[in-house]
Design a protein around this motif. Structure first.
Motif, mmCIF file in Angstrom:
data_model
loop_
_atom_site.group_PDB
_atom_site.id
_atom_site.type_symbol
_atom_site.label_atom_id
_atom_site.label_comp_id
_atom_site.label_asym_id
_atom_site.label_seq_id
_atom_site.Cartn_x
_atom_site.Cartn_y
_atom_site.Cartn_z
ATOM 1 N N UNK A 8 32.714 45.311 47.059
ATOM 2 C CA UNK A 8 33.917 45.592 46.344
ATOM 3 C C UNK A 8 35.053 44.789 47.132
ATOM 4 N N UNK A 9 35.109 44.530 48.392
ATOM 5 C CA UNK A 9 36.162 43.747 49.037
ATOM 6 C C UNK A 9 36.048 42.152 48.434
ATOM 7 N N UNK A 10 34.806 41.560 48.533
ATOM 8 C CA UNK A 10 34.785 40.347 47.897
ATOM 9 C C UNK A 10 35.110 40.568 46.648
ATOM 10 N N UNK A 11 34.606 41.347 45.739
ATOM 11 C CA UNK A 11 35.062 41.485 44.253
ATOM 12 C C UNK A 11 36.580 41.368 44.291
ATOM 13 N N UNK A 12 37.248 42.219 44.840
ATOM 14 C CA UNK A 12 38.807 42.310 45.061
ATOM 15 C C UNK A 12 39.236 41.017 45.348
ATOM 16 N N UNK A 13 39.001 40.119 46.188
ATOM 17 C CA UNK A 13 39.401 38.689 46.566
ATOM 18 C C UNK A 13 39.087 37.841 45.364
ATOM 19 N N UNK A 14 37.975 37.864 44.735
ATOM 20 C CA UNK A 14 37.678 36.983 43.952
ATOM 21 C C UNK A 14 38.381 37.187 42.415
ATOM 22 N N UNK A 15 38.580 38.421 42.178
ATOM 23 C CA UNK A 15 39.345 38.881 41.131
ATOM 24 C C UNK A 15 40.971 38.736 41.224
ATOM 25 N N UNK A 16 41.277 38.670 42.369
ATOM 26 C CA UNK A 16 42.846 38.651 42.533
ATOM 27 C C UNK A 16 43.129 36.919 42.557
ATOM 28 N N UNK A 21 36.049 29.819 45.063
ATOM 29 C CA UNK A 21 36.299 28.988 46.344
ATOM 30 C C UNK A 21 37.578 29.466 46.936
ATOM 31 N N UNK A 22 38.683 29.953 46.319
ATOM 32 C CA UNK A 22 39.784 30.472 46.916
ATOM 33 C C UNK A 22 39.601 31.706 47.747
ATOM 34 N N UNK A 23 38.749 32.412 47.383
ATOM 35 C CA UNK A 23 38.011 33.711 47.774
ATOM 36 C C UNK A 23 37.363 33.590 49.402
ATOM 37 N N UNK A 24 36.501 32.553 49.057
ATOM 38 C CA UNK A 24 35.474 32.059 50.166
ATOM 39 C C UNK A 24 36.648 31.503 51.448
ATOM 40 N N UNK A 25 37.721 30.912 51.185
ATOM 41 C CA UNK A 25 38.604 30.436 52.016
ATOM 42 C C UNK A 25 39.425 31.588 52.787
ATOM 43 N N UNK A 26 39.832 32.387 51.979
ATOM 44 C CA UNK A 26 40.688 33.841 52.449
ATOM 45 C C UNK A 26 39.689 34.591 53.367
ATOM 46 N N UNK A 27 38.393 34.817 53.205
ATOM 47 C CA UNK A 27 37.644 35.584 53.643
ATOM 48 C C UNK A 27 36.651 34.898 54.760
ATOM 49 N N UNK A 56 37.702 28.306 37.313
ATOM 50 C CA UNK A 56 37.380 29.263 38.176
ATOM 51 C C UNK A 56 36.672 30.614 37.660
ATOM 52 N N UNK A 57 37.123 31.494 37.696
ATOM 53 C CA UNK A 57 36.426 32.587 37.131
ATOM 54 C C UNK A 57 37.438 33.416 36.377
ATOM 55 N N UNK A 58 36.954 34.505 35.281
ATOM 56 C CA UNK A 58 37.814 35.307 34.661
ATOM 57 C C UNK A 58 37.059 36.629 34.691
ATOM 58 N N UNK A 59 37.642 37.527 34.508
ATOM 59 C CA UNK A 59 37.114 38.876 34.560
ATOM 60 C C UNK A 59 36.646 39.413 33.434
ATOM 61 N N UNK A 60 35.290 39.934 33.300
ATOM 62 C CA UNK A 60 34.983 40.594 32.082
ATOM 63 C C UNK A 60 35.733 41.952 31.882
ATOM 64 N N UNK A 61 35.614 42.498 30.488
ATOM 65 C CA UNK A 61 36.479 44.036 30.286
ATOM 66 C C UNK A 61 36.023 44.812 31.317
ATOM 67 N N UNK A 62 34.815 44.825 31.486
ATOM 68 C CA UNK A 62 34.305 46.012 32.629
ATOM 69 C C UNK A 62 34.793 45.770 33.994
ATOM 70 N N UNK A 63 34.965 44.360 34.297
ATOM 71 C CA UNK A 63 35.432 44.090 35.585
ATOM 72 C C UNK A 63 37.142 44.557 35.801
ATOM 73 N N UNK A 64 37.712 44.226 34.483
ATOM 74 C CA UNK A 64 39.226 44.555 34.656
ATOM 75 C C UNK A 64 39.328 46.161 34.885
#
Length: 298
Positions: A8-16, A21-27, A56-64
């Protein structure tokens, strides 16, 4: 379902960030690791969470829908972790101290100033009342610790401990109109013919005075009862009678000649200024304050 919080933590950073790539650098993780965590989460939840794009990536409706809840949880956890880190390094926190009138004004004030200078971001709350009231708050868990004047017959029950920090001497004092009593040894029997000014019943000092007089078989009741030593001090200076008060409260007045210390031929026992606390429940901030007393030994 029991999902690893790291997913969930990784999901949060990727979604934010909208970017693996940005999430990987942050974590401080590799991109393949981030991708593996997202794939594992999608498998656990049995739904797709992100769609890849050139940017990059965009969230699906379920992800939102998931993000609206996970974001709140993660941010609360991150805030709690930061607060704990600040507390560990004494960069934040609150201490609640119980103190009697005497200990607040005439003992712990220098320690309060030193603590504030060392740890300016820690909040200080002080409950100032008589000893029985402070002890009640302490046993109810509403205070971290207390610094009080206690009588020799007072014992605290576990889990609380009492550590003596200093001693205090109670004395009889009088104003200028009683100058004829100055510099002559007096018996308690001689003193009882004068008006007595002291603290009201229910206070530790009044109990101590009552016991002291009973031990010497003296029946001398108060003519004026007050709820603070400061008021006793004022009335003594106005010649209302003989005051019973700790010497540290009137030391400056004695030096200035506004009142004088009556010499009696009975020894008034000294009392203790004690730290009372439950060592098992002290916060790091409270321990830091208490450590300021370490140089005091009795």
């Amino acid at each position: 379902m029991s999902v690893n919080f790291e997913y969930y933590k990784v999901f949060y950073y990727v979604a934010t960030a909208g970017s693996i790539t940005a999430a990987a650098k942050k974590l401080f993780l590799t991109q393949p690791t981030i991708s593996h965590y997202i794939q594992s989460l999608e498998k656990e939840l049995d739904c797709s969470l992100f769609l890849r794009t050139k940017k990059g990536v965009i969230m699906t409706p379920e992800a939102k829908q998931l993000y609206s809840h996970i974001a709140l949880a993660c941010e609360h956890i991150f805030e709690a972790e930061q607060q704990l880190e600040n507390a560990k390094h004494l960069m934040a926190g609150t201490i609640t101290i119980g103190a009697s009138e005497t200990t607040l004004h005439h003992f712990i004030m220098p320690y309060l100033k030193e603590f504030r200078a060392r740890y300016p971001n820690i909040k200080i709350k002080i409950s100032n009342s008589n000893t029985p009231a402070i002890m009640k708050l302490l046993t109810e868990g509403l205070l971290d610790f207390a610094v009080l004047v206690v009588n020799d017959d007072i014992r605290v029950e576990k889990p609380f401990f009492q550590n003596a920090l200093d001693k205090i001497q109670d004395i009889f004092v009088a104003g200028p109109e009683y100058a004829h009593l100055k510099n002559q040894p007096l018996s308690l029997e001689e003193l009882k013919s004068y008006p007595l000014i002291c603290l009201e019943k229910g206070t530790m000092t009044r109990s101590f005075l009552t016991r002291f007089l009973l031990d010497h078989k003296i029946d001398w009741d108060a003519d004026v009862e007050l709820d603070s030593h400061e008021l006793i001090r004022m009335l003594v200076m106005q010649n209302f009678g003989i005051g019973f008060i700790p010497n540290i409260v009137v030391s400056d007045d004695i030096e200035a000649g506004d009142v004088f210390h009556l010499k009696i031929n009975s020894v008034i026992p000294k009392r203790r200024i004690s730290l009372i606390s439950n060592p098992n429940t002290l916060s790091l901030s409270s321990k830091a304050f208490i450590s300021l007393f370490d140089h005091l030994t009795l």
